[in-house]
Design an enzyme around this catalytic site. Structure first.
Site, mmCIF file in Angstrom:
data_model
loop_
_atom_site.group_PDB
_atom_site.id
_atom_site.type_symbol
_atom_site.label_atom_id
_atom_site.label_comp_id
_atom_site.label_asym_id
_atom_site.label_seq_id
_atom_site.Cartn_x
_atom_site.Cartn_y
_atom_site.Cartn_z
ATOM 1 N N GLU A 30 86.507 6.803 54.696
ATOM 2 C CA GLU A 30 85.127 7.276 54.689
ATOM 3 C C GLU A 30 84.579 6.975 53.299
ATOM 4 O OE1 GLU A 30 83.835 8.065 57.453
ATOM 5 O OE2 GLU A 30 85.737 8.236 58.530
ATOM 6 N N HIS A 165 84.763 9.937 62.823
ATOM 7 C CA HIS A 165 84.209 9.707 61.489
ATOM 8 C C HIS A 165 84.885 10.569 60.423
ATOM 9 C CE1 HIS A 165 81.276 7.167 63.395
ATOM 10 N NE2 HIS A 165 80.839 8.161 64.134
#
Length: 524
Positions: A30, A165
């Site tokens: 990320e 995510h």
């Protein structure tokens, strides 16, 4: 930082792990954005598969800059979560050991690998790994399927996400995908696809297999196209295959390379006989197509140059839109805009203690004895204050400008520059007129037609000037003069009492056509 115990292996996982020739790391990151050179990593997730089993590892990373709100909404990672977390630099030595010697697997691997390469480089560590992109692996195994994003894989293959995510959850999805494809396809088929993709790991995910293999190794121009065939980038090389492959090296030290790799959908090449043809064609295509990732070359509309006429105490700026720079004399520099021309002259003045006021770059001082500001701070020798004569100042300025002198077009009309490839015997004739590229033809016989189809207005082209002028002056080029006003023949055939051939000079050559009648035919 978190560690998780080894999976409870079922028979498939046991077989896959036992058969691994080397460990695999399924990696997801990320980040604060998509720019590998400016943005930073906020979370790393690694699922390591080896003969010893499965090990999961994840860590939050302090990026040293704020997380944009839209990224926080997507990932759930906020600035407060990252305060006090280790920096990438502090994690780098242990992380590179964790990844070393293992097959690096990621979804759109160029993104994750590019970010890690840049982060390791900033930490002073050289990192390189064999990479496998699961987007490309999915394309290879499911060629009839259109979508290969992670959400599409979850839906199509019934994967079980623990979250989306977040780095470790997404890395775990890749391990699930790995297991799933081994239930759907024979081992040898999967191994063959992986072997091919690891060998070509740097190829962008959207390009078809063999895209690089099909490229020629000859000189020419290459074009990268995106969605709807939008031109992304135009480049040139003496070896197209090598140059295009170099774009996809995977290091992504430039954001442009990463952006192109994410957007590219098609590669087009146009072969040329040699390097000069590639340079000329590239300059033309960049102007014509305006690709989104090219630095646009100089446009004729704003082109200008400095002109210092004999006896003048200062230069004047002349525009290519009003004067034919190829025919003018006493020109210096060629600039894309007035602002760049002024910046050049100011820099030259500062470098050589020239007077800004005398050069017309600033208003003359109200008091001649006081001089300009540069004179007051000892950056001007005083032509504005009567200390240095205008003649001496002009002589010094012209000496400083000599390296930027613009050459006048040295021919009466167009010329055709020959370029030959001795190995193949191919040749090309590049037609240039007044520093403007008219075009290229394959044989000398095609020059007249090329000129006939050329527009009457041929504006000065600064980029062509840069490519041709020095080569021409140094005698590097073989060229022939062309007739700027090609002739045509009026042939009267089969007339009862007339047999004549009349030659006239025309501004434009006339295409061959025939007009027939009962008595005669005129061939133009």
């Amino acid at each position: 930082m978190s560690e998780a115990p080894q999976d409870e292996n079922d028979s498939l996982a046991d077989a896959l792990l036992a058969g691994l020739a080397r460990p695999i790391v399924f990696v997801d990151l990320e980040t604060t954005g998509s720019n590998a050179t400016e943005d930073r990593i906020t979370e790393i997730g690694v699922v390591e598969a080896s003969t010893a089993g499965i090990e999961r590892w994840s860590v939050l990373v302090d990026p040293g800059l704020p997380v944009p709100p839209f990224i926080s909404r997507l990932t759930g990672i906020e600035d407060a979560m990252l305060r006090g977390q280790p920096t990438f630099e502090s994690l780098a030595p242990a992380l590179v050991e964790r990844l070393h010697g293992k097959l690096f697997v990621a979804h759109n691997a160029r993104f994750d690998y590019g970010f890690l390469k840049n982060e390791f480089r900033r930490a002073g560590i050289a990192f390189r790994a064999d990479t496998l992109c699961t987007v490309r692996l999915s394309r290879a195994l499911f060629p009839s399927v259109e979508r290969h994003g992670l959400d599409a894989l979850i839906a199509r293959l019934n994967l079980a996400p623990e979250g989306r995510h977040r780095a470790l959850a997404d890395a775990d999805l890749l391990w699930q995908f790995w297991q799933k494809i081994h239930t759907l396809y024979p081992q040898d088929l999967v191994d063959a696809a992986i072997k091919t993709l690891v060998r070509r790991a740097s190829l962008p995910a959207a390009l078809p297999e063999g895209a690089l293999d099909a490229l020629p190794s000859s000189p020419g121009v290459y074009l990268f196209h995106g969605d709807d065939d939008v031109p992304l980038y135009v480049g040139k090389s003496i070896n197209l295959k090598q140059r295009v492959a170099a774009h996809f090296s995977g290091d992504h030290r430039l954001q442009k390379d990463l952006s192109i790799s994410q957007a590219i959908r098609r590669i087009e090449t146009r072969e040329t006989v040699g390097e000069l043809g590639a340079l000329l064609l590239e300059a033309k295509l960049v102007k014509d197509l305006k690709p989104t990732h090219n630095r646009l070359l100089k446009r004729a509309s704003g082109t200008c140059a400095w002109q210092w006429l004999p006896g003048a105490s200062a230069p004047a700026l002349v525009k290519a839109s009003r004067r034919d720079l190829s025919r003018e004399e006493h020109l210096f520099g060629v600039f894309a805009s007035r602002a760049k021309a002024l910046a050049f002259m100011r820099h030259c003045a500062d470098e050589h203690n020239l007077c800004h006021a005398t050069l017309g770059l600033e208003k003359a001082p109200l008091s001649r004895g006081r001089g300009c500001f540069g004179y007051q701070v000892k950056r001007c020798l005083g032509s504005c204050a009567g200390i240095e004569t205008l003649t001496d100042h002009a002589a010094r300025a012209l000496d400083a400008l000599q390296s930027s002198r613009l050459a006048r077009w040295p021919h009466e009309g167009p010329i055709a520059i020959a370029e030959r490839d001795e190995a193949s015997g191919r040749e090309a004739w590049h037609v240039i007129d007044r520093w403007c590229y008219i075009g290229t033809c394959a044989t000398r016989d095609g020059i007249a037609s090329l000129l006939a189809d050329a527009p009457d207005l041929r504006p000065f082209d600064a980029d062509v000037y840069g490519l041709i002028a020095k080569r021409l002056a140094s005698g590097q080029l073989t060229w022939i003069a062309c007739d700027a006003r090609p002739s045509f023949h009026l042939v009267v055939q089969d007339a009862p009492s007339v047999n004549a051939i009349v030659t006239r000079s025309m501004k434009r050559a006339t295409r061959h056509r025939a007009i027939a009648s009962d008595q005669f035919a005129l061939t133009f």
